[in-house]
Design a protein around this motif. Sequence first.
Motif, PDB file in Angstrom:
ATOM      1  N   GLN A   1       0.785  -1.538   0.152  1.00  0.00           N
ATOM      2  CA  GLN A   1       0.157   0.177   0.368  1.00  0.00           C
ATOM      3  C   GLN A   1       1.277   1.345   0.276  1.00  0.00           C
ATOM      4  O   GLN A   1       1.769   1.247   0.188  1.00  0.00           O
ATOM      5  CB  GLN A   1      -1.142   0.060   0.975  1.00  0.00           C
ATOM      6  CG  GLN A   1      -1.733   0.797   1.279  1.00  0.00           C
ATOM      7  CD  GLN A   1      -2.791   0.921   2.629  1.00  0.00           C
ATOM      8  OE1 GLN A   1      -2.068   1.141   3.453  1.00  0.00           O
ATOM      9  NE2 GLN A   1      -3.667   0.816   1.735  1.00  0.00           N
ATOM     10  N   THR A   2       0.478   2.275  -0.439  1.00  0.00           N
ATOM     11  CA  THR A   2       0.656   3.336  -1.015  1.00  0.00           C
ATOM     12  C   THR A   2       0.677   4.926   0.451  1.00  0.00           C
ATOM     13  O   THR A   2      -0.597   4.747   1.358  1.00  0.00           O
ATOM     14  CB  THR A   2       0.423   4.610  -1.666  1.00  0.00           C
ATOM     15  OG1 THR A   2       1.044   3.802  -2.838  1.00  0.00           O
ATOM     16  CG2 THR A   2       1.438   6.023  -1.763  1.00  0.00           C
ATOM     17  N   ARG A   3       2.166   5.143   1.286  1.00  0.00           N
ATOM     18  CA  ARG A   3       2.184   5.088   2.055  1.00  0.00           C
ATOM     19  C   ARG A   3       2.308   7.295   2.277  1.00  0.00           C
ATOM     20  O   ARG A   3       3.672   6.555   1.887  1.00  0.00           O
ATOM     21  CB  ARG A   3       2.405   4.688   3.935  1.00  0.00           C
ATOM     22  CG  ARG A   3       1.562   3.109   3.989  1.00  0.00           C
ATOM     23  CD  ARG A   3      -0.021   3.756   4.707  1.00  0.00           C
ATOM     24  NE  ARG A   3      -0.779   2.237   4.499  1.00  0.00           N
ATOM     25  CZ  ARG A   3      -1.141   1.879   5.644  1.00  0.00           C
ATOM     26  NH1 ARG A   3       0.027   2.441   7.398  1.00  0.00           N
ATOM     27  NH2 ARG A   3      -1.745   0.512   6.430  1.00  0.00           N
ATOM     28  N   VAL A   4       2.926   7.472   3.445  1.00  0.00           N
ATOM     29  CA  VAL A   4       3.691   8.682   3.424  1.00  0.00           C
ATOM     30  C   VAL A   4       4.869   8.281   4.597  1.00  0.00           C
ATOM     31  O   VAL A   4       4.617   7.915   5.660  1.00  0.00           O
ATOM     32  CB  VAL A   4       2.612  10.033   3.293  1.00  0.00           C
ATOM     33  CG1 VAL A   4       2.914  11.025   3.507  1.00  0.00           C
ATOM     34  CG2 VAL A   4       1.697   9.994   2.693  1.00  0.00           C
ATOM     35  N   THR A   5       5.497   8.780   3.816  1.00  0.00           N
ATOM     36  CA  THR A   5       7.023   9.053   4.736  1.00  0.00           C
ATOM     37  C   THR A   5       7.748  10.284   5.072  1.00  0.00           C
ATOM     38  O   THR A   5       7.287  11.401   4.798  1.00  0.00           O
ATOM     39  CB  THR A   5       7.928   7.960   4.584  1.00  0.00           C
ATOM     40  OG1 THR A   5       8.739   8.103   5.814  1.00  0.00           O
ATOM     41  CG2 THR A   5       8.892   7.928   3.919  1.00  0.00           C
ATOM     42  N   ALA A   6       8.858  10.014   5.432  1.00  0.00           N
ATOM     43  CA  ALA A   6       9.587  11.592   5.863  1.00  0.00           C
ATOM     44  C   ALA A   6       9.594  12.606   4.497  1.00  0.00           C
ATOM     45  O   ALA A   6       9.531  12.060   2.938  1.00  0.00           O
ATOM     46  CB  ALA A   6      11.014  11.197   5.802  1.00  0.00           C
ATOM     47  N   TYR A   7      10.079  13.733   4.930  1.00  0.00           N
ATOM     48  CA  TYR A   7       9.877  14.556   4.016  1.00  0.00           C
ATOM     49  C   TYR A   7       8.307  14.357   2.939  1.00  0.00           C
ATOM     50  O   TYR A   7       8.478  15.190   1.464  1.00  0.00           O
ATOM     51  CB  TYR A   7      10.970  14.618   3.283  1.00  0.00           C
ATOM     52  CG  TYR A   7      11.847  15.138   3.728  1.00  0.00           C
ATOM     53  CD1 TYR A   7      11.785  15.815   5.104  1.00  0.00           C
ATOM     54  CD2 TYR A   7      12.926  14.583   3.549  1.00  0.00           C
ATOM     55  CE1 TYR A   7      12.809  15.384   5.973  1.00  0.00           C
ATOM     56  CE2 TYR A   7      14.058  14.398   4.635  1.00  0.00           C
ATOM     57  CZ  TYR A   7      13.733  14.935   5.657  1.00  0.00           C
ATOM     58  OH  TYR A   7      15.798  15.092   6.331  1.00  0.00           O
ATOM     59  N   ASN A   8       6.967  14.087   3.500  1.00  0.00           N
ATOM     60  CA  ASN A   8       5.737  13.614   2.100  1.00  0.00           C
ATOM     61  C   ASN A   8       6.083  13.194   1.452  1.00  0.00           C
ATOM     62  O   ASN A   8       5.566  13.569   0.085  1.00  0.00           O
ATOM     63  CB  ASN A   8       5.378  15.549   2.389  1.00  0.00           C
ATOM     64  CG  ASN A   8       3.212  15.587   1.738  1.00  0.00           C
ATOM     65  OD1 ASN A   8       2.968  14.809   2.711  1.00  0.00           O
ATOM     66  ND2 ASN A   8       3.116  16.822   0.872  1.00  0.00           N
TER      67      ASN A   8
END
Length: 232
Positions: free
Chosen positions: A78-85
């Motif tokens: 699944q696509t998620r969001v991490t550092a620096y958006n």
Amino acid sequence: MLNIENILISWEDLPEEMKNDKVKMYYDILDKKRSSLVIKRVFDIVVSLFLIVVLLPVFAIIAYMIKKDSKGPVIFRQTRVTAYNRDFTIYKFRTMVNDADSLGSSVTVQGDSRITAVGNKLRKYRLDELPQLVNVLFGDMSFVGTRPEVRKYVDQYSQSMMATLLMPAGITSEASIAYKDEDELLKNAFDCDYVYVNKILPEKMKYNLRSIRKFSIERDILTMIKTVISVI
């Protein structure tokens, strides 16, 4: 893989949506702890690589159980969001029926009919999170950090919440421990997404932001120990 040179990028290089006074306060705190951030990354690489090798037999057993229990892939992506958006692909052992995302909310509730029999056991002991060791190894995640959200939730972050994107997403956190029964809190919600974004997420973010303010390697290790105790 190491990503040491980008352990904390310059303020000027941050995405424009992250540049606000509230994020700057947290950035300045982390800027003074660059050596600890480097140690954190080295710890993530060494421990994740060791665990991947040691746990390969466990990976194989879980994969067999999932395939035997229900149709669909072993690994859920699944696509998620991490550092620096930044978007990334998170890996988990599949605990739901195939294409579960199209059958309901992005959050799960207690007694969710999409969860498989094997999946229920994996979730209970957080074994479904084991493939995220790969995410940790390659720098998209860390052992300790804000749990990665899907884009539709991140797009509703307040200015202060954006500060959690200064560091990689984590497998566990103080918020994860405090809200380990999150699915139970959502079980009677008419609109799970609304309740999550407007009630649960803001409370979790209080823990996440406090963790940034008080970040240290010792605190990360303590959070990992608390997680193991919580699961047991």
